[in-house]
Design a protein around this motif. Sequence first.
Motif, PDB file in Angstrom:
ATOM      1  N   GLY A  93      25.960  35.468  31.237  1.00 52.28           N
ATOM      2  CA  GLY A  93      24.012  35.861  30.680  1.00 52.28           C
ATOM      3  C   GLY A  93      24.021  37.529  30.109  1.00 52.28           C
ATOM      4  N   THR A  94      24.818  38.198  30.365  1.00 52.20           N
ATOM      5  CA  THR A  94      24.182  39.452  30.452  1.00 52.20           C
ATOM      6  C   THR A  94      26.420  39.767  29.452  1.00 52.20           C
ATOM      7  OG1 THR A  94      25.302  40.052  31.804  1.00 52.20           O
ATOM      8  CG2 THR A  94      23.387  39.778  32.723  1.00 52.20           C
ATOM      9  N   SER A  95      26.057  41.141  29.083  1.00 49.36           N
ATOM     10  CA  SER A  95      26.613  41.691  27.805  1.00 49.36           C
ATOM     11  C   SER A  95      26.829  43.567  28.331  1.00 49.36           C
ATOM     12  CB  SER A  95      27.126  41.904  26.347  1.00 49.36           C
ATOM     13  OG  SER A  95      25.552  42.076  26.283  1.00 49.36           O
ATOM     14  N   LEU A  96      27.642  44.117  27.704  1.00 49.32           N
ATOM     15  CA  LEU A  96      28.372  44.875  28.348  1.00 49.32           C
ATOM     16  C   LEU A  96      29.298  45.853  27.704  1.00 49.32           C
ATOM     17  CD1 LEU A  96      28.658  47.417  30.729  1.00 49.32           C
ATOM     18  CD2 LEU A  96      30.675  46.336  31.908  1.00 49.32           C
ATOM     19  N   ASN A  97      28.638  46.739  26.761  1.00 50.30           N
ATOM     20  CA  ASN A  97      29.075  46.873  24.791  1.00 50.30           C
ATOM     21  C   ASN A  97      29.643  46.517  23.875  1.00 50.30           C
ATOM     22  OD1 ASN A  97      28.790  49.863  26.134  1.00 50.30           O
ATOM     23  ND2 ASN A  97      30.702  49.915  26.628  1.00 50.30           N
ATOM     24  N   SER A  98      28.310  45.240  24.347  1.00 50.33           N
ATOM     25  CA  SER A  98      28.216  44.104  23.334  1.00 50.33           C
ATOM     26  C   SER A  98      29.559  42.938  23.700  1.00 50.33           C
ATOM     27  CB  SER A  98      28.027  44.150  21.327  1.00 50.33           C
ATOM     28  OG  SER A  98      27.935  45.094  21.055  1.00 50.33           O
ATOM     29  N   VAL A  99      30.193  43.215  25.055  1.00 50.84           N
ATOM     30  CA  VAL A  99      31.132  42.404  25.441  1.00 50.84           C
ATOM     31  C   VAL A  99      30.296  41.831  26.508  1.00 50.84           C
ATOM     32  CG1 VAL A  99      33.291  41.574  26.361  1.00 50.84           C
ATOM     33  CG2 VAL A  99      32.878  43.788  24.822  1.00 50.84           C
ATOM     34  N   PRO A 100      30.014  40.225  25.822  1.00 53.81           N
ATOM     35  CA  PRO A 100      30.092  38.884  27.656  1.00 53.81           C
ATOM     36  C   PRO A 100      30.666  39.159  28.586  1.00 53.81           C
ATOM     37  CG  PRO A 100      31.479  37.820  25.697  1.00 53.81           C
ATOM     38  CD  PRO A 100      31.359  39.860  24.756  1.00 53.81           C
ATOM     39  N   VAL A 101      29.848  39.341  29.623  1.00 53.44           N
ATOM     40  CA  VAL A 101      30.072  39.367  30.620  1.00 53.44           C
ATOM     41  C   VAL A 101      30.289  38.189  31.191  1.00 53.44           C
ATOM     42  CG1 VAL A 101      29.668  40.274  33.302  1.00 53.44           C
ATOM     43  CG2 VAL A 101      28.804  41.330  31.601  1.00 53.44           C
ATOM     44  N   LEU A 102      31.676  37.745  32.152  1.00 55.68           N
ATOM     45  CA  LEU A 102      32.122  37.129  32.353  1.00 55.68           C
ATOM     46  C   LEU A 102      31.302  35.774  34.158  1.00 55.68           C
ATOM     47  CD1 LEU A 102      35.365  35.988  30.513  1.00 55.68           C
ATOM     48  CD2 LEU A 102      32.770  35.152  29.905  1.00 55.68           C
ATOM     49  N   ALA A 103      31.165  34.944  34.450  1.00 55.44           N
ATOM     50  CA  ALA A 103      31.151  34.648  35.974  1.00 55.44           C
ATOM     51  C   ALA A 103      31.870  34.004  36.446  1.00 55.44           C
ATOM     52  CB  ALA A 103      30.026  34.127  36.260  1.00 55.44           C
ATOM     53  N   ASN A 104      32.381  34.300  37.544  1.00 55.89           N
ATOM     54  CA  ASN A 104      33.835  33.803  37.256  1.00 55.89           C
ATOM     55  C   ASN A 104      34.260  32.695  39.401  1.00 55.89           C
ATOM     56  OD1 ASN A 104      35.549  33.898  35.431  1.00 55.89           O
ATOM     57  ND2 ASN A 104      36.467  35.742  35.832  1.00 55.89           N
ATOM     58  N   ARG A 105      34.788  31.821  39.156  1.00 58.44           N
ATOM     59  CA  ARG A 105      34.505  31.255  41.204  1.00 58.44           C
ATOM     60  C   ARG A 105      36.358  30.914  41.223  1.00 58.44           C
ATOM     61  NH1 ARG A 105      29.201  27.518  41.956  1.00 58.44           N
ATOM     62  NH2 ARG A 105      28.068  29.732  41.836  1.00 58.44           N
ATOM     63  N   GLU A 106      37.332  30.885  42.185  1.00 55.56           N
ATOM     64  CA  GLU A 106      38.720  31.359  42.273  1.00 55.56           C
ATOM     65  C   GLU A 106      38.590  30.745  43.864  1.00 55.56           C
ATOM     66  OE1 GLU A 106      43.061  33.406  41.271  1.00 55.56           O
ATOM     67  OE2 GLU A 106      40.743  34.194  41.015  1.00 55.56           O
ATOM     68  N   LEU A 107      39.775  29.176  43.922  1.00 55.43           N
ATOM     69  CA  LEU A 107      40.370  29.213  45.221  1.00 55.43           C
ATOM     70  C   LEU A 107      41.778  28.700  45.030  1.00 55.43           C
ATOM     71  CD1 LEU A 107      39.892  27.325  47.452  1.00 55.43           C
ATOM     72  CD2 LEU A 107      39.137  25.745  46.257  1.00 55.43           C
ATOM     73  N   LYS A 108      42.372  29.332  45.880  1.00 56.99           N
ATOM     74  CA  LYS A 108      43.362  28.912  45.839  1.00 56.99           C
ATOM     75  C   LYS A 108      43.828  28.592  47.491  1.00 56.99           C
ATOM     76  CE  LYS A 108      45.017  33.081  43.053  1.00 56.99           C
ATOM     77  NZ  LYS A 108      45.915  33.641  42.996  1.00 56.99           N
ATOM     78  N   THR A 109      44.675  27.444  47.132  1.00 56.82           N
ATOM     79  CA  THR A 109      45.105  26.891  49.181  1.00 56.82           C
ATOM     80  C   THR A 109      46.276  26.223  48.811  1.00 56.82           C
ATOM     81  OG1 THR A 109      44.455  25.533  50.704  1.00 56.82           O
ATOM     82  CG2 THR A 109      43.236  25.068  48.310  1.00 56.82           C
ATOM     83  N   MET A 110      46.774  25.603  50.239  1.00 66.25           N
ATOM     84  CA  MET A 110      47.740  25.074  50.175  1.00 66.25           C
ATOM     85  C   MET A 110      47.456  23.322  51.155  1.00 66.25           C
ATOM     86  SD  MET A 110      51.117  25.187  49.605  1.00 66.25           S
ATOM     87  CE  MET A 110      53.164  24.682  49.424  1.00 66.25           C
ATOM     88  N   ILE A 111      47.684  22.201  50.555  1.00 59.70           N
ATOM     89  CA  ILE A 111      46.988  21.801  51.122  1.00 59.70           C
ATOM     90  C   ILE A 111      48.479  20.437  52.248  1.00 59.70           C
ATOM     91  CG2 ILE A 111      44.526  21.136  50.811  1.00 59.70           C
ATOM     92  CD1 ILE A 111      45.385  18.787  49.015  1.00 59.70           C
ATOM     93  N   THR A 112      48.932  19.428  52.516  1.00 62.78           N
ATOM     94  CA  THR A 112      49.628  19.057  53.159  1.00 62.78           C
ATOM     95  C   THR A 112      49.407  17.833  52.947  1.00 62.78           C
ATOM     96  OG1 THR A 112      51.071  20.912  53.271  1.00 62.78           O
ATOM     97  CG2 THR A 112      52.371  18.200  53.673  1.00 62.78           C
ATOM     98  N   VAL A 113      48.840  16.500  52.211  1.00 69.13           N
ATOM     99  CA  VAL A 113      48.710  15.081  52.648  1.00 69.13           C
ATOM    100  C   VAL A 113      49.870  14.040  52.162  1.00 69.13           C
ATOM    101  CG1 VAL A 113      46.675  15.779  51.087  1.00 69.13           C
ATOM    102  CG2 VAL A 113      48.370  14.667  49.873  1.00 69.13           C
ATOM    103  N   LYS A 114      50.283  13.175  52.974  1.00 67.34           N
ATOM    104  CA  LYS A 114      50.778  11.647  52.684  1.00 67.34           C
ATOM    105  C   LYS A 114      50.356  11.156  51.076  1.00 67.34           C
ATOM    106  CE  LYS A 114      50.821  10.853  57.676  1.00 67.34           C
ATOM    107  NZ  LYS A 114      52.443  11.080  57.563  1.00 67.34           N
TER     108      LYS A 114
END
Length: 624
Positions: free
Chosen positions: A532-553
């Motif tokens: 919703g905001t910008s810096l030098n007319s470049v929009p600012v991005l909101a990021n969420r990131e998740l990295k995980t390792m799982i083991t299932v049958k």
Amino acid sequence: MLRPVALLCLCLMAVQLRAFSQTVEQKSTPAPAAMPAPVPLPPVSEHDSKEAEKHFKRGLKLFKKGNLDAAELEYTAAARLNPGNTTYIEERELTRTKIVNELLADASHARQANDHVSVAEDLSKARRLDPSNSLVTEQINAEAAAIDPVVLPTGNLSKIDSGIIVLQPTPGKQPLHFRGAGQQLVRQVFERFGIKVTIDDSVLDQQIRAETEDLDFQKSADTAMLLTNSFYVALDPHRVLVAKDTKENRAKFERQFVETIYLPGLTQTELQDAFNIIRQIMNVTQASQNKDRGTLTMRGSEQALKTVNNVLTDLYQGHSQVLLTLTLYQVTRTNMHSMGVVLPNQFTMFNVSASEASLFSQYGPLIEELIAEGLVSANNPLEILAALIASGELTNSVFNQGFFLFGGGLTQFGVGFGAGTANVQLNSSDLRQLDKIQLRVGNAETATFRLGTRYPIITASYTAAGISTTATSSGLNILQLMNQNNANLSAAAATPNIQYQDLGLTLKAVPMVQKSGDISMKLELQMSALAGTSLNSVPVLANRELKTMITVKEGESSMITSNLNRQESKALIGIPGINDIPGFPATNADNSLSVQELVMVLTPHVVRLEHPNGVGQMMIVPLH
């Protein structure tokens, strides 16, 4: 067991092809002759035309069912009855091409399994259908080279028959109870199964004792070779040559074969790994690779090539594949309610006498008329106000609203207040979105799923402007040239440099099938949105990131939840101070709750298992 007729056919085909190529090289190129005039086709009777059409339709039905051989015969019959119909000829040639391709594939698989009889049959049929096919000729030459006659440099035998020889021992099992010299043990083992043996002088004649239960020919021969440190080479189906197992003797007595292994679908890295296994582990030093065609060409003994084929077949029989079922639930809940009593928050204070005098002066004629008719009393102001309000003439005054009085006489005042409200309101919504995606991915490969939009972001802009030659030749100084250049830049159109950014959800999963049957998954989840905001007319991005390792049958689901957005608000409307009284009803409360949640359910299924047994076949390799 190889049939002599099949071997003879392969040898004859190889000899004919070599003779044909030598003849073509020796002959000079003749001058082009004049093209003969086309021979007109004989007329086709109506009966033959109908019969040809019947054969053609039967061929189409057989082709759809996958019976290519029968379809080719029907197309051939149709073309023979009506040779002028090019459709019949085209369908016949297309069918023959498909049959030849399948025969070449079958021949390649049979060659890897050392089934040279099937190779000879498939290549013979393919050559009969398409004699000018270069691929057929290439495979015939390769097969002929594999069974080409080889001279064995030995003092005992001057020449041995060519080709891969399969021994034909007497079937059955026999016990082994022996004590004596090593050469006598070797002779006894082979002669028991009807195989004549020639023992080289290099075999040590040392004392050996052997006690075994019932063994077949192969196990008995391996036992004798192990005890005497020797190896044998088949001379024909009923004769063998035994020599001491040394590097020199193997190079001297063992036949050398050339074989090309086709490994389609492998990457260049995997092909290089297979080549390294052949050179370093299998000790087949005479080998080359063609990364463009995906082939490995080797030269070695029959046993070495068989071992290489078994190892490569076990390694590259097909990668494991996993079917990932991704189910997305996007839930949006909104709950808004307004409940309570809103008291008036504005009050009007007025002097009763002054307000009455103002109204009486404004509505004097009407009041006199009401008094003259006897409707109101001249000494009762309240009756006069009530009559004016009832007549509809008095509006928007302090007396039209509720008020209360205090004081008396000229200091009597009234306090008016506006109307209060009571609110009871509820607004609730529940939205669910469902997406179900299935991704089939190879073992240890990355599956990527994206949901959202690609948003264009201007990262830079540039203009093309230059300095004219007139300005430079007129002797302008540096400052004047810079001013002129700035003017040109401001007048020129700017060209933006746009970079597209993925907004939304990006999920990467790397499944790995374990030996136990469980599936490990490396997951990377990223969610991007505009902040919703910008810096030098470049929009600012909101990021969420998740990295995980799982083991299932296998078939077991894993759930990933994320709270995308949660907004909660609460507002009170009332009078300051009074609203702070606990339980006071004269307060209106507006509550709002908005929740956006994302639920992902990931379920892996193994649709193809690369090594179901967990281990490969154990094979004995030569010492030298």
